[in-house]
Design an enzyme around this catalytic site. Sequence first.
Site, PDB file in Angstrom:
ATOM      1  N   SER A   1       0.837  -1.273   0.042  1.00 44.37           N
ATOM      2  CA  SER A   1       0.073  -0.183  -0.330  1.00 44.37           C
ATOM      3  C   SER A   1       0.896   1.177  -0.064  1.00 44.37           C
ATOM      4  CB  SER A   1      -1.102  -0.138   1.254  1.00 44.37           C
ATOM      5  OG  SER A   1      -1.380   1.327   1.434  1.00 44.37           O
TER       6      SER A   1
ATOM      7  N   TYR B   1      -2.348  -0.207  10.036  1.00 42.93           N
ATOM      8  CA  TYR B   1      -2.478  -0.799   8.786  1.00 42.93           C
ATOM      9  C   TYR B   1      -1.099  -0.697   8.028  1.00 42.93           C
ATOM     10  CZ  TYR B   1      -3.785  -0.979   3.896  1.00 42.93           C
ATOM     11  OH  TYR B   1      -3.991  -1.298   2.538  1.00 42.93           O
TER      12      TYR B   1
END
Length: 354
Positions: free
Chosen positions: A142, A167
């Site tokens: 990501s 995350y």
Amino acid sequence: MKTILITGSAGFIGANLVKRLLITDSPVQIVGLDSVNDYYDVRIKKYRLESLKQVAVAHPDSSYIFVKGNIADKALIGRLFAEYSFDVVINLAAQAGVRYSISNPDAYIESNLIGFYNILEACRHSYNNDKEGVQHLVYASSSSVYGSNKKVPYNTDDKVDNPVSLYAATKKSNELMAHAYSKLYNIPSTGLRFFTVYGPAGRPDMAYFGFTNKLIRGEKIQIFNYGNCKRDFTYIDDIVEGIQRIMHRAPERRAGEDGLPIPPYAIYNIGNSHPEKLLDFVQILQEELMRADVLPADYDFESHKELVPMQPGDVPITYADTTVLQRDFGFRPSTTLREGLRKFAEWYKDFYCQ
């Protein structure tokens, strides 16, 4: 015929990738794995799965097998690898979302760390008894790994040791784990840092989708950092084309001067390389929702927006440097924001407003 495992196959990127491969890579055997959890509206996941059934029927030279399950279930992963002898593994299953990771960290540890470890172990053991095994592991990272980096555009050579959310930390951990397994067991692996993926039947927790839902209900939308954020929005078709190109060319296995394996490992950014101001993004979204008759032509937009401070875990800008992707694969995402939001608005009307 290649046999491919795609985890997260009921997810936004996963379902679109399955569809593309069934259409353009036939003949191919695809096993899709997804827990179909209720992190967001399950109706959208079921819609995607139903559309995949229709595509599979239309392409009988290929096969698509869906398995409902969790990548954190090590026994299940082991059974699938034993039964299908995968050539390529594409791990897209993960608990997504920056803000959700602040209040629900357990979900991220289970899926993004334990689940990914299970995938790596299964890839490792696929070579047992001199089997050919997995030829390429592709996995979702990501743009969040760049954290609060001030240098833009983000380059894959940049230092990414300061995540601003759990995350992001789990995604950076995936890259480190994959590197270790590539080094130790000579597993060709490629990590893909996705930049703000959007499009039809996307994730309702993403800003463009959440804004639309609120505007429909007459609620105010909150625009963070007083509208001064920029995002490198990447249309879903560009993302899956990038994955498809990359999956077919694994990093080369080779030995170093010491005779030991050089890790067959790579990382790429997949982004549009054109950050958009949030206020401009919201303006285009409004115009396309009106064009699609999702919102009335006289909608009072100004009274429905609120400029608010930055949220914990957010960053002011995301901006992908894709020169390495262009160099290695001759590919760069190119869908304009207006074109992508237009397709989303048309899908939204068909799905919610009929």
